[in-house]
Scaffold this motif. Structure first.
Motif, PDB file in Angstrom:
ATOM      1  N   LEU A 151      52.365  15.051  41.077  1.00  0.00           N
ATOM      2  CA  LEU A 151      54.643  13.607  41.043  1.00  0.00           C
ATOM      3  C   LEU A 151      56.077  14.466  40.313  1.00  0.00           C
ATOM      4  O   LEU A 151      55.315  15.127  39.567  1.00  0.00           O
ATOM      5  N   VAL A 152      56.236  15.056  41.608  1.00  0.00           N
ATOM      6  CA  VAL A 152      57.595  14.979  40.310  1.00  0.00           C
ATOM      7  C   VAL A 152      58.300  13.966  40.213  1.00  0.00           C
ATOM      8  O   VAL A 152      58.491  13.367  41.115  1.00  0.00           O
ATOM      9  N   VAL A 153      58.536  13.765  39.090  1.00  0.00           N
ATOM     10  CA  VAL A 153      59.895  12.614  38.536  1.00  0.00           C
ATOM     11  C   VAL A 153      61.011  13.354  37.952  1.00  0.00           C
ATOM     12  O   VAL A 153      60.829  14.217  36.618  1.00  0.00           O
ATOM     13  N   ALA A 154      61.631  13.417  38.523  1.00  0.00           N
ATOM     14  CA  ALA A 154      63.542  13.964  37.947  1.00  0.00           C
ATOM     15  C   ALA A 154      64.441  12.934  37.300  1.00  0.00           C
ATOM     16  O   ALA A 154      64.708  12.387  38.178  1.00  0.00           O
ATOM     17  N   ARG A 155      64.779  13.446  36.628  1.00  0.00           N
ATOM     18  CA  ARG A 155      66.331  12.545  36.207  1.00  0.00           C
ATOM     19  C   ARG A 155      67.030  13.342  36.523  1.00  0.00           C
ATOM     20  O   ARG A 155      67.580  14.539  36.081  1.00  0.00           O
ATOM     21  N   LEU A 156      67.835  13.148  37.171  1.00  0.00           N
ATOM     22  CA  LEU A 156      69.480  14.160  37.678  1.00  0.00           C
ATOM     23  C   LEU A 156      70.278  14.131  37.100  1.00  0.00           C
ATOM     24  O   LEU A 156      70.885  13.320  36.623  1.00  0.00           O
ATOM     25  N   ASP A 157      71.060  15.259  37.063  1.00  0.00           N
ATOM     26  CA  ASP A 157      72.247  15.320  36.127  1.00  0.00           C
ATOM     27  C   ASP A 157      73.165  14.915  37.046  1.00  0.00           C
ATOM     28  O   ASP A 157      73.879  15.973  37.745  1.00  0.00           O
ATOM     29  N   LEU A 158      74.120  14.040  37.605  1.00  0.00           N
ATOM     30  CA  LEU A 158      74.714  14.374  37.833  1.00  0.00           C
ATOM     31  C   LEU A 158      76.083  13.387  37.295  1.00  0.00           C
ATOM     32  O   LEU A 158      75.770  12.466  36.479  1.00  0.00           O
ATOM     33  N   PRO A 159      77.300  13.556  37.972  1.00  0.00           N
ATOM     34  CA  PRO A 159      78.286  13.169  37.963  1.00  0.00           C
ATOM     35  C   PRO A 159      77.915  11.221  37.960  1.00  0.00           C
ATOM     36  O   PRO A 159      76.934  11.125  38.910  1.00  0.00           O
ATOM     37  N   ALA A 160      78.920  10.675  36.612  1.00  0.00           N
ATOM     38  CA  ALA A 160      78.646   9.538  37.499  1.00  0.00           C
ATOM     39  C   ALA A 160      79.421   8.378  38.993  1.00  0.00           C
ATOM     40  O   ALA A 160      80.541   8.563  38.818  1.00  0.00           O
ATOM     41  N   GLY A 161      78.629   7.463  39.413  1.00  0.00           N
ATOM     42  CA  GLY A 161      78.990   6.736  40.728  1.00  0.00           C
ATOM     43  C   GLY A 161      79.029   8.271  41.709  1.00  0.00           C
ATOM     44  O   GLY A 161      79.086   7.684  42.687  1.00  0.00           O
ATOM     45  N   PHE A 162      77.646   9.094  41.422  1.00  0.00           N
ATOM     46  CA  PHE A 162      77.613   9.954  42.613  1.00  0.00           C
ATOM     47  C   PHE A 162      77.106   8.944  43.474  1.00  0.00           C
ATOM     48  O   PHE A 162      75.996   8.863  42.889  1.00  0.00           O
ATOM     49  N   ASP A 163      77.429   9.400  44.449  1.00  0.00           N
ATOM     50  CA  ASP A 163      76.535   8.664  46.132  1.00  0.00           C
ATOM     51  C   ASP A 163      75.021   9.448  46.272  1.00  0.00           C
ATOM     52  O   ASP A 163      75.053  10.051  47.522  1.00  0.00           O
ATOM     53  N   LEU A 164      74.325   9.237  45.825  1.00  0.00           N
ATOM     54  CA  LEU A 164      73.017  10.503  46.224  1.00  0.00           C
ATOM     55  C   LEU A 164      72.392   9.527  47.530  1.00  0.00           C
ATOM     56  O   LEU A 164      71.877  10.567  47.945  1.00  0.00           O
ATOM     57  N   PRO A 165      72.154   8.530  47.480  1.00  0.00           N
ATOM     58  CA  PRO A 165      71.883   7.640  48.946  1.00  0.00           C
ATOM     59  C   PRO A 165      72.508   8.618  50.314  1.00  0.00           C
ATOM     60  O   PRO A 165      72.050   9.271  51.619  1.00  0.00           O
ATOM     61  N   GLY A 166      73.942   8.669  49.812  1.00  0.00           N
ATOM     62  CA  GLY A 166      74.567   9.580  51.065  1.00  0.00           C
ATOM     63  C   GLY A 166      74.705  10.903  51.400  1.00  0.00           C
ATOM     64  O   GLY A 166      74.585  11.426  52.703  1.00  0.00           O
ATOM     65  N   PHE A 167      74.499  11.536  49.691  1.00  0.00           N
ATOM     66  CA  PHE A 167      73.801  12.471  49.796  1.00  0.00           C
ATOM     67  C   PHE A 167      73.031  12.595  51.140  1.00  0.00           C
ATOM     68  O   PHE A 167      72.273  13.939  51.319  1.00  0.00           O
ATOM     69  N   TYR A 168      71.931  12.311  50.592  1.00  0.00           N
ATOM     70  CA  TYR A 168      71.118  12.911  51.823  1.00  0.00           C
ATOM     71  C   TYR A 168      70.649  11.704  53.120  1.00  0.00           C
ATOM     72  O   TYR A 168      70.285  13.095  54.064  1.00  0.00           O
ATOM     73  N   ARG A 169      71.365  11.714  53.397  1.00  0.00           N
ATOM     74  CA  ARG A 169      71.899  11.477  55.029  1.00  0.00           C
ATOM     75  C   ARG A 169      72.808  12.137  55.246  1.00  0.00           C
ATOM     76  O   ARG A 169      72.160  12.460  56.266  1.00  0.00           O
ATOM     77  N   ARG A 170      73.747  12.341  54.486  1.00  0.00           N
ATOM     78  CA  ARG A 170      74.319  13.598  54.951  1.00  0.00           C
ATOM     79  C   ARG A 170      73.295  15.192  55.403  1.00  0.00           C
ATOM     80  O   ARG A 170      73.433  16.062  56.172  1.00  0.00           O
ATOM     81  N   ALA A 171      72.508  14.904  54.126  1.00  0.00           N
ATOM     82  CA  ALA A 171      71.475  16.318  54.370  1.00  0.00           C
ATOM     83  C   ALA A 171      70.098  15.599  55.867  1.00  0.00           C
ATOM     84  O   ALA A 171      69.484  16.944  55.897  1.00  0.00           O
ATOM     85  N   GLY A 172      70.511  14.432  56.460  1.00  0.00           N
ATOM     86  CA  GLY A 172      69.385  14.802  57.724  1.00  0.00           C
ATOM     87  C   GLY A 172      68.162  13.668  57.383  1.00  0.00           C
ATOM     88  O   GLY A 172      67.725  13.295  58.566  1.00  0.00           O
ATOM     89  N   PHE A 173      68.048  13.107  56.116  1.00  0.00           N
ATOM     90  CA  PHE A 173      67.056  12.341  55.558  1.00  0.00           C
ATOM     91  C   PHE A 173      67.817  11.175  56.225  1.00  0.00           C
ATOM     92  O   PHE A 173      69.348  10.113  56.065  1.00  0.00           O
ATOM     93  N   ALA A 174      66.515   9.913  56.506  1.00  0.00           N
ATOM     94  CA  ALA A 174      66.571   8.771  56.724  1.00  0.00           C
ATOM     95  C   ALA A 174      66.469   7.895  55.449  1.00  0.00           C
ATOM     96  O   ALA A 174      65.871   8.013  54.363  1.00  0.00           O
TER      97      ALA A 174
END
Length: 155
Positions: free
Chosen positions: A58-81
């Motif tokens: 099981l991979v548990v990762a706390r991502l180092d992303l800028p505040a307000g980063f749209d991670l769901p949008g990133f995954y959608r653009r990468a082809g994920f549902a």
């Protein structure tokens, strides 16, 4: 409600369930292409945590992303549902230990809590979450109305 569940509710957690995957293991080939794996991305005031059950760990990762980063949008653009956001619910009350194996679907259902729909495959979970979105979503933005399978705005 336990202290841990109160803290999660107070943190304003929102869970997104992400679907995708190729048949990198032989036993995944019978599953629907594009829905052979799922994992959870959880947003809170401090950022994003991803829970990804891979084969054997099981991979548990706390991502180092800028505040307000749209991670769901990133995954959608990468082809994920992507489905969500969901508010993680209360834990399931069980008298017996679970008899089903620990799978990616089991992890995502555990993140969603007692109100999560029953499903055995990622495609089954996606269908049930997509069909019950209005009952469980906290908010719906125009981006969330995009059909992740067909890539167009749902009616």
């Amino acid at each position: 409600m336990t202290a841990a569940h109160r803290r999660a509710a107070q943190a304003g957690q929102r869970a997104f369930i992400v679907f995708g995957g190729e048949a990198d293991q032989p036993w995944l080939r019978p599953l629907r292409p594009g829905f052979r794996h799922c994992f959870a991305a959880i947003a809170d005031a401090g950022g994003w945590t991803v829970l990804d059950p891979l084969s054997g760990r099981l991979v548990v990762a706390r991502l180092d992303l800028p505040a307000g980063f749209d991670l769901p949008g990133f995954y959608r653009r990468a082809g994920f549902a992507v489905t969500g956001p969901f508010t993680p619910g209360q834990p399931r009350r069980r008298r017996l230990p679970p008899l089903a194996p620990f799978t990616c679907v089991a992890l995502c259902r555990a993140v969603l809590g007692a109100g999560a729909p029953f499903a055995l495959t990622p495609w089954g979970l996606f269908r049930k979450l997509a069909s019950s979105r209005k009952k469980v979503l906290t908010t719906v933005s125009p981006r969330d109305k995009t059909d992740p399978v067909k890539g167009r705005v749902a009616p």
